[in-house]
Design an enzyme around this catalytic site. Structure first.
Site, short mmCIF file in Angstrom:
data_model
loop_
_atom_site.label_atom_id
_atom_site.label_comp_id
_atom_site.label_asym_id
_atom_site.label_seq_id
_atom_site.Cartn_x
_atom_site.Cartn_y
_atom_site.Cartn_z
N GLY A 237 19.93 -2.52 50.68
CA GLY A 237 20.13 -1.26 51.37
C GLY A 237 21.60 -0.89 51.42
O GLY A 237 22.40 -1.34 50.59
N SER A 238 21.94 -0.08 52.39
CA SER A 238 23.30 0.45 52.46
C SER A 238 24.29 -0.63 52.89
O SER A 238 23.94 -1.58 53.60
CB SER A 238 23.36 1.62 53.43
OG SER A 238 23.25 1.17 54.77
N THR A 239 25.54 -0.44 52.50
CA THR A 239 26.60 -1.36 52.88
C THR A 239 26.78 -1.38 54.39
O THR A 239 26.98 -2.44 55.00
CB THR A 239 27.91 -0.99 52.18
OG1 THR A 239 27.74 -1.19 50.76
CG2 THR A 239 29.08 -1.82 52.67
N GLY A 242 24.09 -3.43 55.90
CA GLY A 242 24.32 -4.81 55.47
C GLY A 242 25.43 -5.49 56.26
O GLY A 242 25.34 -6.67 56.60
N GLU A 259 22.14 -7.19 48.74
CA GLU A 259 22.31 -6.29 47.60
C GLU A 259 22.54 -4.91 48.20
O GLU A 259 21.61 -4.27 48.70
CB GLU A 259 21.07 -6.34 46.70
CG GLU A 259 21.33 -5.81 45.31
CD GLU A 259 21.03 -4.33 45.20
OE1 GLU A 259 21.97 -3.53 45.35
OE2 GLU A 259 19.86 -3.98 44.99
N CYS A 293 21.16 2.23 43.34
CA CYS A 293 22.53 1.76 43.53
C CYS A 293 23.22 1.40 42.22
O CYS A 293 24.45 1.29 42.17
CB CYS A 293 22.54 0.57 44.48
SG CYS A 293 21.39 -0.73 43.98
#
Length: 486
Positions: A237-239, A242, A259, A293
């Protein structure tokens, strides 16, 4: 519960959710696909408890037994492929080709791959060591072996862009290694993951080995991460999300596989095959409508071919039919939600204000319903623009010119992200030389294609750890050293 109303899967049983149900919406038609369960924090912890209880026996099963279950699950997913394609397409808005070939087919093939993976050796013999007598004991020759053991209970939090391939890429290798899992799918399209769970149940996976909990509340994901029974979190998912998960894992020293976001740089050099480059870059517009991504969204074009590349990309866009993903010939379907459509459009407007030139797209397609975004090409960009630096996650490509190889490499590396980069050049030695300097977990040389045995993951804020192929088996295991006197 009716066929369109889904329960939670906890401890081998289908359970009514404490929080009722919420609507899963088709992004192409805005119609309700089905009702997904809203789990409570208590139910998420019950799922983790069930996984912990099942781990003791599942981790000791023979690899051949785990392989047989994963193989049967792959057979069942293939048996129900057409039904699964319809569901995946309704949840995600993917075109028929993408739903069939890249979502459902890849999902079942990953279970097949890790059925074989369960049989891969987990021991590595190490050279014997001769020790002299001393404080540690008598002199002797000591043998050693490194053995990969299962981590324990793994929480798998999956992305919305591919509700088949992404969960399969976590669940299958985790189970192959002897772990048990708590799966928390993205709230936008969880019904496909429940279909996967039904295939695993029919394949004979023991109760508690696989658990699936869903919900729109952030508390559901938080409970799946912070449960004391969870040993590892695997997240796609999104940074930003994360980083928050990583903070929680850090406090308890839980293992992580992250990831995260990407802003893939595509360096197109003046000796490149421009048609090949355009075909690769063009997938940003078509593949999941840019919701991926790994897309080459940030094009760095050497000045000698800059205008020609933009001209060719513009011509390519003319064939990008936007519309109903169920209709043959549609290339670009909707994005996942109205909120995400608005976010992507806001980035396009921001790009205009920052000085980017809108070469194509930039306006909402004339569709009666659905969450559609026009494939958009922004030229004359600079590396300090937010549209160049931030992940848009939609069918938007930005183009930045550069003069020489040194500047191109510097621009590519001037990013918070480092997932996949790309180099197009007619000189393969030159392309490989540049690839070695790119701070990215993977580099495509004259291709956007992937080798599905190659390690996958990111540098910098694009993630932690590697998976895919045998690397995923390593990611879902701990290494234990066993030493003995000769």
């Amino acid at each position: 519960m009716s066929e369109r109303t889904q329960g939670l899967f906890i401890g081998g049983a289908w359970v009514e959710p404490d929080g009722g149900h919420y609507e899963v919406v088709n992004p192409a038609t805005e119609e309700v696909v089905g009702l997904a369960p809203e789990a409570s924090t208590r139910q998420v912890h019950e799922a983790a408890d069930a996984a912990r209880e099942a781990f003791a026996s599942w981790s000791r099963t023979k690899p051949e037994e785990r392989a047989a279950i994963l193989d049967r699950a792959a057979d069942l997913m293939a048996r129900d492929a057409e039904e699964n394609v319809v569901l995946a397409q309704a949840e995600t808005g993917a075109t028929t080709g993408t739903a069939r070939g890249m979502q459902v087919a890849v999902g079942s093939s990953r279970f097949r791959r890790y059925a074989r993976g369960a049989l891969e050796p987990v021991e590595q013999a190490l050279p014997p060591q001769i020790n002299e007598a001393g404080p540690m004991g008598r002199a002797g020759v000591f043998g050693a072996v490194a053995v990969r053991r299962p981590v324990g209970v793994v929480t798998c939090i999956t992305s919305y862009n591919n509700p088949w391939a992404n969960p399969a890429g976590k669940i299958a290798p985790a189970l192959a290694m002897g772990n048990t899992v708590v799966v928390k799918p993205a709230p936008q399209d969880p019904l496909s993951v429940f279909a996967m769970a039904r295939a695993l149940e029919e394949a004979g996976v023991p109760a508690g080995v696989v658990n699936v909990v869903t919900g729109t509340s952030a508390a559901v994901g938080e409970a799946a991460v912070d449960s004391p029974e969870v040993d590892m979190v695997s997240f796609t998912g999104s940074t930003a999300v994360g980083q928050r998960i990583g903070e929680v894992c850090g406090r308890a020293l839980k293992r992580q596989l992250m990831e995260l976001g990407g802003k893939g740089a595509a360096l197109v050099l003046d000796d490149a095959d421009l048609d090949s480059a355009v075909m690769g870059i063009g997938t940003t517009f078509s593949f999941y409508s840019g919701q991926i991504c790994t897309a080459p969204t940030r094009v760095l074009a050497q000045r000698g071919i800059y205008e020609q590349l933009i001209e060719k990309l513009t011509g390519y866009l003319a064939f990008m039919k936007v519309g109903d993903p169920t209709v043959p010939g549609t290339v670009v379907g909707p994005v996942i939600s109205a909120a995400h459509r608005d976010r992507v459009e806001a980035y396009v407007e921001l790009g205009k204000k920052e000085g980017a030139r809108v070469v194509a797209g930039g306006a909402r397609p004339d569709m009666e319903r659905g969450f559609y975004v026009a494939p958009t090409l922004l030229a004359d960009c600079t590396n300090d623009m937010r549209v160049v630096r931030e992940e848009i996650f939609g069918p938007v490509v930005v183009v930045v010119p550069f003069d020489d190889e040194e500047e191109g490499v510097a621009l590519a590396n001037d990013s918070d992200y480092g997932l996949l980069d790309y180099v197009w050049s007619g000189d393969v030695a030159r392309a490989f030389r540049i690839a070695a300097r790119l701070r990215a977990g993977g580099v495509g040389v004259n291709t956007i294609g992937r080798n599905m045995e190659a390690p996958f993951g990111g540098f910098k804020k694009s993630g932690v750890g590697r998976d895919v192929g045998s690397y995923a088996l390593h990611a879902y295991s701990e290494t234990q050293a066993v030493v003995w006197p000769g």
